[in-house]
Design a protein around this motif. Structure first.
Motif, PDB file in Angstrom:
ATOM      1  N   PHE A  88      98.364  28.619  53.131  1.00 51.88           N
ATOM      2  CA  PHE A  88      97.686  28.784  54.645  1.00 51.88           C
ATOM      3  C   PHE A  88      96.961  27.529  55.009  1.00 51.88           C
ATOM      4  O   PHE A  88      96.902  27.125  56.172  1.00 51.88           O
ATOM      5  CB  PHE A  88      96.611  29.842  54.247  1.00 51.88           C
ATOM      6  N   PHE A  89      96.441  26.853  54.032  1.00 57.32           N
ATOM      7  CA  PHE A  89      95.758  25.597  54.308  1.00 57.32           C
ATOM      8  C   PHE A  89      96.585  24.863  55.222  1.00 57.32           C
ATOM      9  O   PHE A  89      96.163  24.117  56.135  1.00 57.32           O
ATOM     10  CB  PHE A  89      94.877  25.046  53.222  1.00 57.32           C
ATOM     11  N   SER A 140      92.978  33.537  63.026  1.00 55.85           N
ATOM     12  CA  SER A 140      92.961  32.113  63.092  1.00 55.85           C
ATOM     13  C   SER A 140      94.097  31.507  63.815  1.00 55.85           C
ATOM     14  O   SER A 140      94.187  30.588  64.328  1.00 55.85           O
ATOM     15  CB  SER A 140      93.261  31.467  61.514  1.00 55.85           C
ATOM     16  N   LEU A 171      96.487  30.431  49.265  1.00 58.49           N
ATOM     17  CA  LEU A 171      95.436  29.676  49.877  1.00 58.49           C
ATOM     18  C   LEU A 171      95.900  28.476  50.367  1.00 58.49           C
ATOM     19  O   LEU A 171      95.801  27.912  51.632  1.00 58.49           O
ATOM     20  CB  LEU A 171      94.123  29.722  49.427  1.00 58.49           C
ATOM     21  N   THR A 195      86.931  32.142  52.252  1.00 59.15           N
ATOM     22  CA  THR A 195      87.789  32.646  51.274  1.00 59.15           C
ATOM     23  C   THR A 195      87.967  32.303  49.822  1.00 59.15           C
ATOM     24  O   THR A 195      87.800  32.944  48.933  1.00 59.15           O
ATOM     25  CB  THR A 195      89.030  33.210  51.912  1.00 59.15           C
ATOM     26  N   ALA A 196      88.085  30.889  49.850  1.00 58.72           N
ATOM     27  CA  ALA A 196      88.294  30.212  48.891  1.00 58.72           C
ATOM     28  C   ALA A 196      87.161  30.138  47.791  1.00 58.72           C
ATOM     29  O   ALA A 196      87.248  30.356  46.646  1.00 58.72           O
ATOM     30  CB  ALA A 196      88.856  28.594  49.190  1.00 58.72           C
ATOM     31  N   ILE A 233      91.392  37.960  53.707  1.00 56.66           N
ATOM     32  CA  ILE A 233      92.490  37.329  54.214  1.00 56.66           C
ATOM     33  C   ILE A 233      93.075  37.865  55.526  1.00 56.66           C
ATOM     34  O   ILE A 233      93.704  37.219  56.255  1.00 56.66           O
ATOM     35  CB  ILE A 233      93.540  37.415  53.106  1.00 56.66           C
ATOM     36  N   PHE A 283      96.213  33.169  43.851  1.00 49.92           N
ATOM     37  CA  PHE A 283      95.249  33.246  44.689  1.00 49.92           C
ATOM     38  C   PHE A 283      95.125  31.707  45.294  1.00 49.92           C
ATOM     39  O   PHE A 283      95.233  31.558  46.857  1.00 49.92           O
ATOM     40  CB  PHE A 283      93.853  33.592  44.385  1.00 49.92           C
ATOM     41  N   PHE A 291      93.969  34.048  39.566  1.00 47.99           N
ATOM     42  CA  PHE A 291      93.436  32.818  40.370  1.00 47.99           C
ATOM     43  C   PHE A 291      94.485  31.773  40.652  1.00 47.99           C
ATOM     44  O   PHE A 291      94.464  31.346  41.921  1.00 47.99           O
ATOM     45  CB  PHE A 291      92.422  32.323  39.173  1.00 47.99           C
ATOM     46  N   GLY A 299      86.943  33.993  46.480  1.00 46.88           N
ATOM     47  CA  GLY A 299      87.999  34.189  45.513  1.00 46.88           C
ATOM     48  C   GLY A 299      88.037  33.355  44.329  1.00 46.88           C
ATOM     49  O   GLY A 299      88.314  33.964  43.397  1.00 46.88           O
ATOM     50  N   PRO A 332      91.166  26.875  65.978  1.00 47.02           N
ATOM     51  CA  PRO A 332      91.769  26.337  64.431  1.00 47.02           C
ATOM     52  C   PRO A 332      90.600  26.331  63.691  1.00 47.02           C
ATOM     53  O   PRO A 332      90.406  26.617  62.574  1.00 47.02           O
ATOM     54  CB  PRO A 332      92.305  25.131  64.889  1.00 47.02           C
ATOM     55  N   LEU A 377      89.135  30.391  55.874  1.00 47.79           N
ATOM     56  CA  LEU A 377      89.791  29.907  54.800  1.00 47.79           C
ATOM     57  C   LEU A 377      88.840  29.348  53.544  1.00 47.79           C
ATOM     58  O   LEU A 377      89.110  29.588  52.449  1.00 47.79           O
ATOM     59  CB  LEU A 377      90.672  28.968  55.094  1.00 47.79           C
ATOM     60  N   PHE A 411      91.471  36.686  58.423  1.00 40.88           N
ATOM     61  CA  PHE A 411      91.830  35.272  58.517  1.00 40.88           C
ATOM     62  C   PHE A 411      93.232  35.288  59.118  1.00 40.88           C
ATOM     63  O   PHE A 411      93.353  34.633  60.356  1.00 40.88           O
ATOM     64  CB  PHE A 411      92.014  34.598  57.434  1.00 40.88           C
ATOM     65  N   LEU A 412      94.254  35.974  58.992  1.00 44.56           N
ATOM     66  CA  LEU A 412      95.617  35.889  59.455  1.00 44.56           C
ATOM     67  C   LEU A 412      95.343  36.543  60.932  1.00 44.56           C
ATOM     68  O   LEU A 412      96.066  35.644  61.580  1.00 44.56           O
ATOM     69  CB  LEU A 412      96.358  37.094  58.614  1.00 44.56           C
ATOM     70  N   LEU A 430      97.705  25.609  58.282  1.00 43.91           N
ATOM     71  CA  LEU A 430      96.684  25.315  59.552  1.00 43.91           C
ATOM     72  C   LEU A 430      96.362  24.102  59.980  1.00 43.91           C
ATOM     73  O   LEU A 430      96.290  23.623  61.079  1.00 43.91           O
ATOM     74  CB  LEU A 430      94.965  25.835  58.746  1.00 43.91           C
ATOM     75  N   GLY A 482      89.749  29.378  61.674  1.00 40.83           N
ATOM     76  CA  GLY A 482      90.639  29.514  60.680  1.00 40.83           C
ATOM     77  C   GLY A 482      90.218  28.900  59.546  1.00 40.83           C
ATOM     78  O   GLY A 482      90.165  29.205  58.524  1.00 40.83           O
ATOM     79  N   ILE A 483      89.733  27.528  59.697  1.00 41.41           N
ATOM     80  CA  ILE A 483      89.330  26.657  58.650  1.00 41.41           C
ATOM     81  C   ILE A 483      88.256  27.196  57.641  1.00 41.41           C
ATOM     82  O   ILE A 483      88.234  27.308  56.770  1.00 41.41           O
ATOM     83  CB  ILE A 483      89.124  25.207  59.013  1.00 41.41           C
ATOM     84  N   LEU A 493      89.321  40.528  48.890  1.00 39.62           N
ATOM     85  CA  LEU A 493      89.997  39.528  49.323  1.00 39.62           C
ATOM     86  C   LEU A 493      90.872  39.532  50.245  1.00 39.62           C
ATOM     87  O   LEU A 493      91.126  38.756  51.159  1.00 39.62           O
ATOM     88  CB  LEU A 493      90.344  38.532  48.176  1.00 39.62           C
TER      89      LEU A 493
END
Lengths: 625, 177
Positions: free
Chosen positions: B20-21, A290, B17, A313-314, A283, B13, B10, A317, A303, A310, A286-287, B24, A306-307, A279
């Motif tokens: 980050f979201f 993005s 996220l 990853t979500a 990430i 994490f 979890f 993860g 962008p 993300l 991503f960093l 963004l 990036g979305i 993960l």
């Protein structure tokens, strides 16, 4: 033509990836899984080489080739230009993913079918995610509306052999961890009665990933050292951190896998580490891509990418960590051990690695947090990392020296003292000898150098006594770490920097060397023009040692200026000269560095790599047939 | 081990996220570097013009107008990307746009403008990057808005994107009032 072929091959890759996902979910579909795994690899191989071919023949009908290539570029850099940009590097990423996928598939037999199928299922999920990302947000086969005569070139500071092979090595590292991730999820999804030697499968992948990540990071660092011309080799840049963090967790993972294997304890912890390591790799990607952070490495900002990363990853993860929360309980064992044992040492090492990783993570995202909360811009740099990472890493190294000598479960103090006495004495002697020659004392230097000797002597004694029950790969790698620490300490504590304006025949003194600026001349390279300085270097006995020729290059196609440092290396120090701006009347800005022991960083890294390879090979043999 | 402890990874994490979201989606630009020159008077300069190799005198050119100043070069790829927005600004807004051609080959720069269209009312040559240094330019492309009194009201590092384009549009109206 290339564009349609390329797109077609990408879609075929996607098709096989999805089909592998569905067929590996069913039992007894080995035939279709075989077709998918093979097809997936072949299709991604074709799409990757199509793009390479387009770069080699300078096919400017592709946007990717147009933006990143140029007909005057030397062939090797046309090839490395394929992964020197975001879109192409995604293709390489997919190629490595499918290659590892193929290796996992090859491990299939009657006894491990449930585990391997589940692993392949997760692996194809990851692969599908990356292929969709590539096709829709970063398609390397996008067509040009009108075909251009020539390309826009390629950043000249990226035209470098170390950098040409650095990304593929890094990707083998990142992607190798994806195999560990998939295996971890697969293990967590097994039923209670299917207990299984999953760690024997995971270990070679983790070792391979870690080994390649290590050498990849080292090469990136080597490149920064001689190409950026800043005299240093590590800058705590977000992109460097993005590769360093998975490396730290990977190191913890690698070592705790040994405990899982030998002692059947810490299994849940290993499963969690395997998930987190991958993960963090994603990430990190991503960093970097993005555009959320800026750094010298920043790829094109977009962008929507990036979305996408993300959300991806979500999903990965979220799924894996919820699975961990609900299923990992059965992997907790009651095999307790004392802290003063091999397991104990490894566990402490694990904790240190995780703490360092969290520290680096915090440092990397802290500017983002502050900006989100307060709208202020700050940057976190070297002072933060030096004051947080160094104090944690020193005790970790101390333990690293003893760890291998301890026995499992419980260790007797007097026995340990007997074991470490010779290396402790040697360390003391070597350190005294070292400082009687170098005679520059500082606490951190003494700590660093003696710890380096501590690791080196401990491992040399193991080799000398021919203790064959140790893994040879481990000893070699640890030896490499010892040398690396020596180099890191020397070059960071004793570096001398001199900057001055020099005219022809001016002289500058650094440490015991006299450097005379002899002449400056214009030269013409394959795709650049350059000013080349000639510096004669004399030692304290006035003997000419070498001539250093730093260059100041201009690449007319991109309009970039780069400075090529000129370095004279021997085992005790580097002399490093950079030619800056200037003219004949006022002189040129010249920066001279005296960097002690730098070469040991690269030698150390190479030895770590070789040790890692040896370990990987050993552990591949241990996979249950 | 307690069950709820296993949820910690979890939860951590998810928090990361979410941050980050948030980063963004907010109107945020990582290349937005606060300028020391913001709300200060512009640095005047003299050089030659790209088109007719006549003198380019900044105080004459700016002359109590609201001006958009854009540092660009033909070798810079992001400049090509942002060019359409600069053209849009020049078409839609009644505004003087000055280009500063940074460390470029004048011939190539002219070719470039002929090919892509020229939104600039004049282009100053910054052959060795000295003007850029005076203006505190961080990297090109870079764009400034200077009000009628010659005070820098806005600075953007990096290519103009859709988001920035909208922002610039609003700002121009504001500065003009």
């Amino acid at each position: 033509m290339t564009s349609s072929l390329g797109n077609f091959s990408l879609w075929v890759t996607l098709f096989f990836s999805i089909s592998q996902f569905f067929f590996s979910r069913k039992k007894n579909q080995l035939k279709f899984v075989t077709i998918s795994a093979n097809g997936l690899f072949i299709a991604s191989f074709i799409s990757f080489f199509l793009l390479m071919y387009a770069h080699v023949i300078s096919d400017f009908s592709l946007v990717n080739v147009f933006q990143n290539s140029h007909t005057t570029k030397p062939l090797i850099y046309k090839i490395s230009g394929v992964w020197g940009n975001h879109e192409g590097s995604m293709l390489l990423w997919i190629l490595v993913l499918t290659l590892f996928n193929f290796f996992i598939y090859k491990l299939y037999n009657d006894k491990n079918s449930t585990f391997i199928f589940k692993t392949l299922e997760i692996q194809s999920l990851i692969t599908t995610g990356f292929i969709v990302f590539t096709i829709f947000t970063s398609n390397p086969f996008k067509k040009m509306i009108s075909v251009a005569e020539n390309g826009l070139g390629f950043n000249p500071i990226l035209q470098d052999p170390a950098l040409a092979i650095h990304p593929p090595l890094l990707y083998i590292g990142y992607v190798g961890f994806s195999a560990a991730f998939s295996m971890s999820v697969a293990t967590l999804s097994l039923n209670k009665n299917e207990s299984f030697y999953w760690y024997n499968y995971m270990k070679p992948f983790v070792l391979a990933a870690w080994t390649f990540l290590s050498i990849g990071i080292a090469l990136g660092s080597l490149w920064a050292y001689y190409e950026l011309g800043w005299g240093g080799w590590w800058f705590w840049d977000p992109v460097e951190n993005a590769s360093f963090m998975p490396w730290l967790l990977g190191t913890a993972l690698l070592h705790s896998l040994i405990i899982a294997d030998k002692r059947r304890s810490l299994q849940a912890w290993v499963l969690l580490l395997a998930i987190l390591t991958f993960l963090l790799s994603v990430i990190g990607t991503f960093l970097v891509r993005s555009g959320i952070l800026t750094s010298v490495h920043t790829f094109a900002l977009d962008p929507s990418r990036g979305i996408y990363i993300l959300v991806f990853t979500a999903l990965l993860g979220g799924y894996s960590l919820i699975l961990f929360a609900s299923k990992s309980k059965i992997y907790f064992s009651n095999n307790y051990f004392s802290f003063f044992s091999k397991e104990g040492a490894i566990l402490i090492n694990n904790i240190f690695m995780v703490v360092i990783c969290s520290t680096v993570f915090l440092g990397t995202i802290y500017p983002l947090l502050i900006e989100a909360l307060t709208d202020n811009k700050i940057s976190v740099g070297e002072p933060y990392y030096n004051s947080t990472v160094v104090p944690i890493i020193l005790p970790a190294i101390l333990i690293m020296g003893v760890g291998p000598l301890l026995s499992w479960e419980k260790e007797n103090i007097s026995k340990v003292i007997k074991k470490i006495l010779p290396s402790a004495i040697f360390t003391l002697m070597l350190s005294v000898l070292f400082f009687s020659i170098y005679k520059i004392y500082s606490l951190i230097a003494i700590a660093g150098v003696s710890l380096a000797f501590w690791i080196i002597t401990n491992n040399l004694i193991i080799i000398y006594k021919k203790r064959f029950n140790y893994s040879i790969g481990m000893i070699i790698s640890h030896l490499g770490v010892g040398l690396l620490i020596l180099g890191v300490t020397g070059s960071s504590v004793w570096q001398i920097e001199k900057i001055s304006k020099m005219k022809i025949n001016d002289e500058i003194k650094i440490n015991n060397y006299n450097i005379i600026f002899k002449k400056i001349s214009e030269i013409k390279g394959p795709n650049y023009l350059a000013l080349k300085g000639s510096f004669f270097v004399y030692n304290s006995k006035k003997k000419l040692i070498t001539t250093l020729n730093p260059e100041n290059r201009f690449y007319p196609i991109t309009g970039n200026f780069t400075s090529e440092a000129s370095i004279h290396t021997n085992i005790s120090r580097d002399l490093y000269i950079v030619l800056g701006k200037g003219n004949i009347n006022n002189g040129w800005t010249v920066r001279v560095y005296y960097n002690p022991l730098v070469i040991w960083i690269w030698i150390g890294a190479l030895i770590i790599f070789l040790g890692g390879i040896a370990s990987t090979v050993q552990n591949i043999k241990k996979i249950p047939k | 081990m307690k069950n709820h402890l296993l949820k910690i990874p979890f939860i951590f994490f998810s928090i990361i996220l979410l941050i980050f979201f948030y980063l963004l989606i907010i109107e945020r630009n990582p290349t937005d570097i606060p300028s020391a020159l913001l709300n200060k008077k512009v640095q005047q300069f003299e050089t030659s013009s790209l088109f007719n190799s006549q003198k380019f005198n900044s105080s004459q050119e700016f002359d109590n107008n609201v001006v958009l100043v854009n540092f660009f070069a033909s070798w810079c790829k992001p400049c090509r990307d942002e060019h359409k927005f600069i053209k849009k600004i020049s078409e839609k807004k009644n505004l003087k746009i000055i280009g500063i051609n940074y460390k470029d080959n004048p011939k190539k720069a002219i070719e470039w403008l002929e090919k892509l269209g020229n939104p600039y009312s004049n282009v100053a040559i910054d052959r060795n990057g000295e003007i850029a240094i005076d203006w505190g330019v961080y990297g090109i492309p870079e764009t400034f808005i200077v009000d009628a009194k010659g005070i820098i009201k806005f600075r953007h590092v990096g290519p103009i994107t859709k988001k920035i384009y909208k922002k610039i549009n609003l700002l121009i109206d504001e500065v003009k009032q």
